[in-house]
Enzyme design. Structure first.
Site, PDB file in Angstrom:
ATOM      1  N   ARG A 170      21.504  -6.103  40.233  1.00 26.80           N
ATOM      2  CA  ARG A 170      22.554  -5.087  40.192  1.00 26.80           C
ATOM      3  C   ARG A 170      22.676  -4.407  41.553  1.00 26.80           C
ATOM      4  O   ARG A 170      21.726  -3.819  42.068  1.00 26.80           O
ATOM      5  CB  ARG A 170      22.211  -4.052  39.121  1.00 26.80           C
ATOM      6  CG  ARG A 170      23.214  -2.915  38.987  1.00 26.80           C
ATOM      7  CD  ARG A 170      24.448  -3.327  38.250  1.00 26.80           C
ATOM      8  NE  ARG A 170      25.250  -2.180  37.856  1.00 26.80           N
ATOM      9  CZ  ARG A 170      26.437  -2.263  37.271  1.00 26.80           C
ATOM     10  NH1 ARG A 170      26.959  -3.460  37.013  1.00 26.80           N
ATOM     11  NH2 ARG A 170      27.102  -1.177  36.935  1.00 26.80           N
ATOM     12  N   GLU A 211       1.589   1.697  10.050  1.00 30.76           N
ATOM     13  CA  GLU A 211       0.168   1.354  10.070  1.00 30.76           C
ATOM     14  C   GLU A 211      -0.649   2.401  10.823  1.00 30.76           C
ATOM     15  O   GLU A 211      -1.525   2.097  11.630  1.00 30.76           O
ATOM     16  CB  GLU A 211      -0.043  -0.055  10.626  1.00 30.76           C
ATOM     17  CG  GLU A 211       0.636  -1.079   9.717  1.00 30.76           C
ATOM     18  CD  GLU A 211       0.216  -2.501   9.970  1.00 30.76           C
ATOM     19  OE1 GLU A 211      -0.895  -2.712  10.484  1.00 30.76           O
ATOM     20  OE2 GLU A 211       1.002  -3.400   9.649  1.00 30.76           O
ATOM     21  N   GLY A 212      -0.314   3.648  10.522  1.00 31.61           N
ATOM     22  CA  GLY A 212      -0.979   4.776  11.152  1.00 31.61           C
ATOM     23  C   GLY A 212      -0.165   5.316  12.297  1.00 31.61           C
ATOM     24  O   GLY A 212      -0.184   4.762  13.394  1.00 31.61           O
ATOM     25  N   LEU A 218       0.832  -1.202   0.000  1.00 30.81           N
ATOM     26  CA  LEU A 218       0.000   0.000   0.000  1.00 30.81           C
ATOM     27  C   LEU A 218       0.870   1.257   0.000  1.00 30.81           C
ATOM     28  O   LEU A 218       0.737   2.118  -0.864  1.00 30.81           O
ATOM     29  CB  LEU A 218      -0.939  -0.003   1.212  1.00 30.81           C
ATOM     30  CG  LEU A 218      -1.852   1.216   1.351  1.00 30.81           C
ATOM     31  CD1 LEU A 218      -2.842   1.294   0.191  1.00 30.81           C
ATOM     32  CD2 LEU A 218      -2.605   1.184   2.693  1.00 30.81           C
TER      33      LEU A 218
END
Length: 427
Positions: free
Chosen positions: A310, A406-407, A165
């Site tokens: 840590r 996709e937007g 697209l």
């Protein structure tokens, strides 16, 4: 057909493997205990079948995909066998009924997507294109002949699909696409397609191409299914796009068409305009809303483990300090809310009650919050976050892309704004 195979796959892969970064979504030891892996007990909303599917997907992703991801990301080398492996487990096109697909719920499909993106967004992208965009598009808009011809091979991962697209000059404005289809000058019953598509996941290795182009006669956008092995030399080229900053574990390329012949029978017969591609994108966007929560959950898991292991400042674990705990609390809250929202829309989708605006809302919100929180959790690792062996930097880079494609989030904001006010802000 799918469930016995799924249970067998679960036994083979080893349920509740000790190697899982995020163990299968079962529950705390008592009804009132807080489970940091599932803070709002979303798993209580899922059926036994959905949980079994999630376990199979989790086991496969953690045991088979995770060991490959660092080399794949470093070398931009996508292993196409992954789609075959997914196909063997019934994970591709999972919501489709028939055609050798599983026919599971949208929630189950979302849980699969979440498990895949917990490993890497690029792996989820390759699966989403295959399942939602290509298979979903053919299933929703294709003729029965097209469905029978393409869906079984795509479902098994024997054929690889891509979706064309986006164009070099038209990303968020697909209505201005320049790709054109016209009657083929020398082949009766064929169209000739010309134009370029870009940022196309799977295109360099695809066998099947779902491409959108404007009919020269009418200017209407139509969907065409192109078969690579039916294209004469020089009419279809799919060069890879290399040197990406994100989604390096998936393969991305272009689709370049120069009078590419396509049988008229391979054109979707009834759908025209942007309704066709947007229906495919809505399905994929729904999957993204689930997937990015998987990526965020992996970031939470890794940041929590790192902060407990840590030791700094008089031998205290980083997890002892308030700023660390706030980062984890913010991320955990957004992930829990995001899963509930995605599950609600999935249930509505299966009832035929989901709207495109709902999908825009969860795609935008979940992508934005996943990116923001992953970036903040990255700070817990200090300089070690720069090493890909800690994985979190890879997730951050990937999540920027998921927020964009996709937007992009601003585009989804305009979609929602239009629905809220009734006023079009795109032009």
């Amino acid at each position: 057909m799918f469930k016995p195979a799924l249970r067998q796959a679960s036994r083979q892969l080893g349920k509740r493997s000790s190697g899982l970064v995020h163990p299968p979504l079962r529950h705390a030891s008592s009804a009132t205990a807080f489970d940091w892996k599932d803070p709002l007990k979303a798993s209580a909303l899922f059926t036994e079948d959905e949980l079994a599917i999630a376990e199979t997907a989790e086991s496969y992703c953690q045991e088979r995909m995770l060991p490959r991801v660092l080399d794949a990301y470093r070398n931009e080398d996508y292993d196409a066998k992954i789609l075959e492996e997914m196909g063997e487990l019934g994970l591709l096109g999972a919501t489709i009924e028939g055609y050798e697909c599983a026919g599971v719920s949208s929630v189950a499909s979302g849980l699969i997507t979440r498990a895949v993106e917990r490993v890497d967004s690029g792996y989820r992208s390759a699966m989403s294109v295959q399942s939602s965009l290509v298979m979903g598009g053919i299933h929703e808009h294709g003729t029965e002949e097209l469905k029978e011809k393409f869906l079984p091979g795509l479902a098994k991962g024997k054929k690889i699909g891509c979706f064309g697209l986006t164009e070099p000059n038209h990303g968020s404005d697909p209505g201005s696409m320049e790709s054109v289809a016209k009657p083929h000058p020398s082949k009766k019953g064929y169209y000739s397609l010309s134009g370029s598509k870009t940022w196309i996941t799977n295109s360099p290795i695809a066998d099947v191409f779902l491409v959108w182009a404007k009919l020269q006669e009418t200017g209407k956008i139509r969907g065409f299914v192109i078969e690579r092995d039916q294209c004469p030399p020089g009419t279809l080229e799919t060069p890879a796009l290399k040197h990406k900053n994100g989604l390096r574990a998936s393969i991305t390329g272009m689709i370049q068409m120069d009078d590419c012949p396509v049988p008229e029978a391979n054109m979707f017969p009834d759908i025209e305009g942007l309704t066709g591609p947007f229906s495919c994108l809505n399905s994929a966007r729904h999957g993204i809303a689930w997937g990015v929560m998987g990526a965020l959950e992996d970031c939470i898991d890794r940041a929590r483990t790192y902060s407990l292991d840590r030791k700094q400042f008089k031998g205290n674990p980083l997890a002892k300090y308030q700023l660390i705990q706030k980062k984890l609390a913010d991320a955990s809250t957004d992930a829990a809310f995001g899963i509930l929202a995605a599950a609600q829309v999935a249930r509505l989708k299966d009832q035929g009650l989901a709207t495109p605006e709902m999908i825009s809302m969860i795609k935008r919100q979940n992508c934005d919050r996943a990116l923001v929180n992953a970036r903040v959790l990255q700070e817990i690792f200090g300089g070690n976050a720069a090493s890909d062996e800690y994985h979190i930097g890879r997730h951050v880079a990937n999540l920027f892309v998921t927020q964009t494609y996709e937007g992009q989030s601003d585009i989804h904001a305009l979609i929602l704004g239009r629905a809220i006010t009734g006023v079009q802000a795109f032009c």
